[in-house]
Design an enzyme around this catalytic site. Sequence first.
Site, short mmCIF file in Angstrom:
data_model
loop_
_atom_site.label_atom_id
_atom_site.label_comp_id
_atom_site.label_asym_id
_atom_site.label_seq_id
_atom_site.Cartn_x
_atom_site.Cartn_y
_atom_site.Cartn_z
CB THR A 15 -1.06 0.22 1.65
OG1 THR A 15 -1.55 1.35 1.64
CG2 THR A 15 -0.45 -0.20 2.55
CE LYS A 46 -2.32 -4.56 4.43
NZ LYS A 46 -2.52 -5.15 3.16
CE1 TYR A 90 -4.16 -2.11 5.85
CE2 TYR A 90 -3.17 0.18 5.61
CZ TYR A 90 -3.38 -0.89 4.80
OH TYR A 90 -3.71 -1.47 3.80
CD GLU A 94 -1.88 5.30 4.72
OE1 GLU A 94 -1.38 5.08 5.94
OE2 GLU A 94 -2.40 6.18 3.76
P1 NAP Z 1 -11.61 -4.77 2.79
O1 NAP Z 1 -12.45 -4.27 1.41
O2 NAP Z 1 -12.18 -4.22 3.41
O3 NAP Z 1 -10.82 -5.92 2.45
C1 NAP Z 1 -10.52 -7.15 3.61
C2 NAP Z 1 -10.61 -8.44 3.74
O4 NAP Z 1 -10.22 -8.96 4.02
C3 NAP Z 1 -12.20 -8.53 3.43
O5 NAP Z 1 -12.68 -9.50 3.25
C4 NAP Z 1 -11.79 -9.30 4.70
O6 NAP Z 1 -13.01 -10.56 5.37
C5 NAP Z 1 -10.52 -9.68 5.06
N1 NAP Z 1 -10.08 -10.19 6.71
C6 NAP Z 1 -9.79 -9.66 7.48
N2 NAP Z 1 -9.70 -9.94 8.49
C7 NAP Z 1 -9.32 -10.89 8.03
C8 NAP Z 1 -8.50 -12.41 8.85
N3 NAP Z 1 -7.72 -12.52 9.86
N4 NAP Z 1 -8.38 -13.43 7.95
C9 NAP Z 1 -8.74 -13.68 6.29
N5 NAP Z 1 -9.37 -12.46 6.38
C10 NAP Z 1 -9.27 -11.13 6.75
O7 NAP Z 1 -10.31 -4.10 1.47
P2 NAP Z 1 -9.96 -4.23 0.29
O8 NAP Z 1 -10.37 -2.01 0.02
O9 NAP Z 1 -10.53 -5.02 -0.95
O10 NAP Z 1 -8.23 -4.31 -0.04
C11 NAP Z 1 -7.78 -5.28 -0.26
C12 NAP Z 1 -6.34 -5.62 0.30
O11 NAP Z 1 -4.95 -4.14 -0.82
C13 NAP Z 1 -6.28 -4.79 1.62
O12 NAP Z 1 -5.39 -6.34 2.93
C14 NAP Z 1 -5.87 -4.04 1.46
O13 NAP Z 1 -5.24 -3.53 2.63
C15 NAP Z 1 -4.84 -3.39 0.77
N6 NAP Z 1 -5.12 -2.19 -0.45
C16 NAP Z 1 -6.16 -1.01 -0.25
C17 NAP Z 1 -5.70 -0.32 -1.00
C18 NAP Z 1 -7.46 0.23 -1.21
O14 NAP Z 1 -7.64 1.50 -1.54
N7 NAP Z 1 -8.34 -0.15 -1.19
C19 NAP Z 1 -5.20 0.32 -1.62
C20 NAP Z 1 -3.55 -0.95 -0.95
C21 NAP Z 1 -3.66 -1.67 -0.70
P3 NAP Z 1 -14.69 -9.79 5.87
O15 NAP Z 1 -15.32 -9.60 4.49
O16 NAP Z 1 -15.13 -11.00 6.57
O17 NAP Z 1 -13.77 -8.91 7.49
O1 F7E Z 2 -8.83 8.10 3.94
C1 F7E Z 2 -9.13 11.84 5.07
C2 F7E Z 2 -8.14 10.59 5.85
O2 F7E Z 2 -9.68 6.73 5.43
C3 F7E Z 2 -8.22 8.86 3.05
C4 F7E Z 2 -7.19 1.99 2.92
O3 F7E Z 2 -7.80 1.84 1.05
O4 F7E Z 2 -5.85 3.23 1.09
C5 F7E Z 2 -6.92 3.88 2.49
O5 F7E Z 2 -6.61 4.48 3.29
C6 F7E Z 2 -8.52 10.96 4.01
C7 F7E Z 2 -7.80 10.39 4.87
O6 F7E Z 2 -8.14 5.89 3.48
C8 F7E Z 2 -12.49 11.51 6.89
O7 F7E Z 2 -7.78 11.49 7.14
C9 F7E Z 2 -11.17 13.19 6.04
O8 F7E Z 2 -6.17 11.65 5.16
O9 F7E Z 2 -10.23 6.84 2.96
P1 F7E Z 2 -9.49 6.57 3.56
P2 F7E Z 2 -7.08 5.75 3.32
O10 F7E Z 2 -6.60 6.50 5.63
O11 F7E Z 2 -5.91 6.72 2.82
C10 F7E Z 2 -4.57 2.88 1.54
C11 F7E Z 2 -3.74 3.05 0.03
C12 F7E Z 2 -4.75 1.49 2.20
O12 F7E Z 2 -3.91 0.75 2.16
C13 F7E Z 2 -6.46 1.64 3.06
O13 F7E Z 2 -6.09 0.12 2.80
O14 F7E Z 2 -9.95 11.36 4.19
N1 F7E Z 2 -10.41 11.94 5.88
N2 F7E Z 2 -12.17 12.62 6.98
C14 F7E Z 2 -11.40 10.97 6.13
N3 F7E Z 2 -11.46 9.94 6.05
C15 F7E Z 2 -12.42 8.41 6.62
N4 F7E Z 2 -12.48 8.01 6.46
N5 F7E Z 2 -13.25 9.14 7.29
C16 F7E Z 2 -13.77 10.26 7.22
O15 F7E Z 2 -14.39 11.22 7.75
#
Ligand code: NAP
Ligand code: F7E
Length: 323
Positions: free
Chosen positions: A126, A154, A150, A128
């Site tokens: 990620t 990661k 987090y 992050e």
């Molecule tokens: P998500 O919607 O939160 O999905 C996370 C998945 O992980 C869910 O299926 C969840 O299951 C499962 N999970 C949670 N805890 C677990 C455990 N202990 N054992 C097995 N499975 C578990 O996340 P996403 O947005 O699809 O992201 C997919 C991956 O990419 C994650 O690793 C995330 O950190 C990474 N990532 C995401 C982003 C983004 O912007 N979306 C960017 C960079 C990296 P349940 O449904 O049962 O909770």
């Molecule tokens: O926040 C700001 C918050 O929670 C984005 C995950 O998929 O992407 C995700 O992480 C920004 C941050 O995503 C609110 O402070 C303001 O600056 O949508 P977010 P994230 O933290 O960037 C990365 C790449 C991952 O890997 C993660 O798994 O938005 N923000 N106001 C807020 N964020 C939330 N959630 N809620 C608010 O009310």
Amino acid sequence: MNRNALITGVTGQDGAYLAKLLLDKGYKVHGLVARRSSDTSWRLRELGIAGDIEFIEGDLADACSIQRALIKSKPDEVYNLGAQSFVGTSWDQPVTTGIVDGLGVTHMLEAIRQFSPDSRFYQASTSEMFGLIQAERQDENTPFYPRSPYGVAKLYGHWITVNYRESFGLHASSGILFNHESPLRGIEFVTRKVTDAVARIKLGKQKELRLGNIDAKRDWGFAGDYVEAMWLMLQQDKADDYVVATGVTTTVRDMCKLAFEHVGLDYEDHVVVDPQFFRPAEVDILLGNPGKAQRQLGWKAKTSLVELIQMMVDADLRRVGKE
Ligand code: NAP
Ligand code: F7E
């Protein structure tokens, strides 16, 4: 040739889109699901694929269950998408986040090393990990500086993937993906929180939207585009690490503006900044350089932020309208 895939996190946003992509390509898809007290397959049902996946119960924190899943599924390709993925929660559950998002990756890699060394492995890393950014545009050579439990967990997952590739010759790749969103995004993430609120406000079910730091900037893309990059990484002869991003960064404020404008509203009439949503340490700005993915994988983001936000608002209008 029938190929087998194992996806952890198959019920999540990316898991659902990736499962659809692989099924469409003719793969047999196994999905690891952790036991929950209620059904978590709404995304798979929305995509119409819940019945096409072979589910295997298991948890990334439980090495035995991961070994069993590997032996049972005999995968050609393993996509490790399972994680505690919400940055905000990682300060409340730092140990769980560390075990699942960090050590969980070692559970996967060890199981592959012992039981299925020819499986190709994708790790969901990620942006992050860049946290307090050390370069204006972040690429594969930018030093890391995570700003949340987090991000720290990661980063361990990323380096252990690199280490198992270098130590044991596993075909293990790490995709450093920037934020990607969709109508299947969890409601706690800021884009979906905004698009759901816009739909509710437009339909008279809500008045205001309380947000945290709206000056934060993110490089947002569409999850449907990003899962193609994951698959492409595992089709390469050599495993490697890739940044996947759009190369455009936008403030939360401007993203809100786009969402409200799509339904003819002004965000300033509805958005309230509420310090309860501020984070103990913030990632102020992320901006990726996806040049390597473009050159080596032939991958490029297809969906603009305007298209993405409009798609999400329209989906939430349909959902809220049906309630
Ligand atoms: P998500 O919607 O939160 O999905 C996370 C998945 O992980 C869910 O299926 C969840 O299951 C499962 N999970 C949670 N805890 C677990 C455990 N202990 N054992 C097995 N499975 C578990 O996340 P996403 O947005 O699809 O992201 C997919 C991956 O990419 C994650 O690793 C995330 O950190 C990474 N990532 C995401 C982003 C983004 O912007 N979306 C960017 C960079 C990296 P349940 O449904 O049962 O909770
Ligand atoms: O926040 C700001 C918050 O929670 C984005 C995950 O998929 O992407 C995700 O992480 C920004 C941050 O995503 C609110 O402070 C303001 O600056 O949508 P977010 P994230 O933290 O960037 C990365 C790449 C991952 O890997 C993660 O798994 O938005 N923000 N106001 C807020 N964020 C939330 N959630 N809620 C608010 O009310």
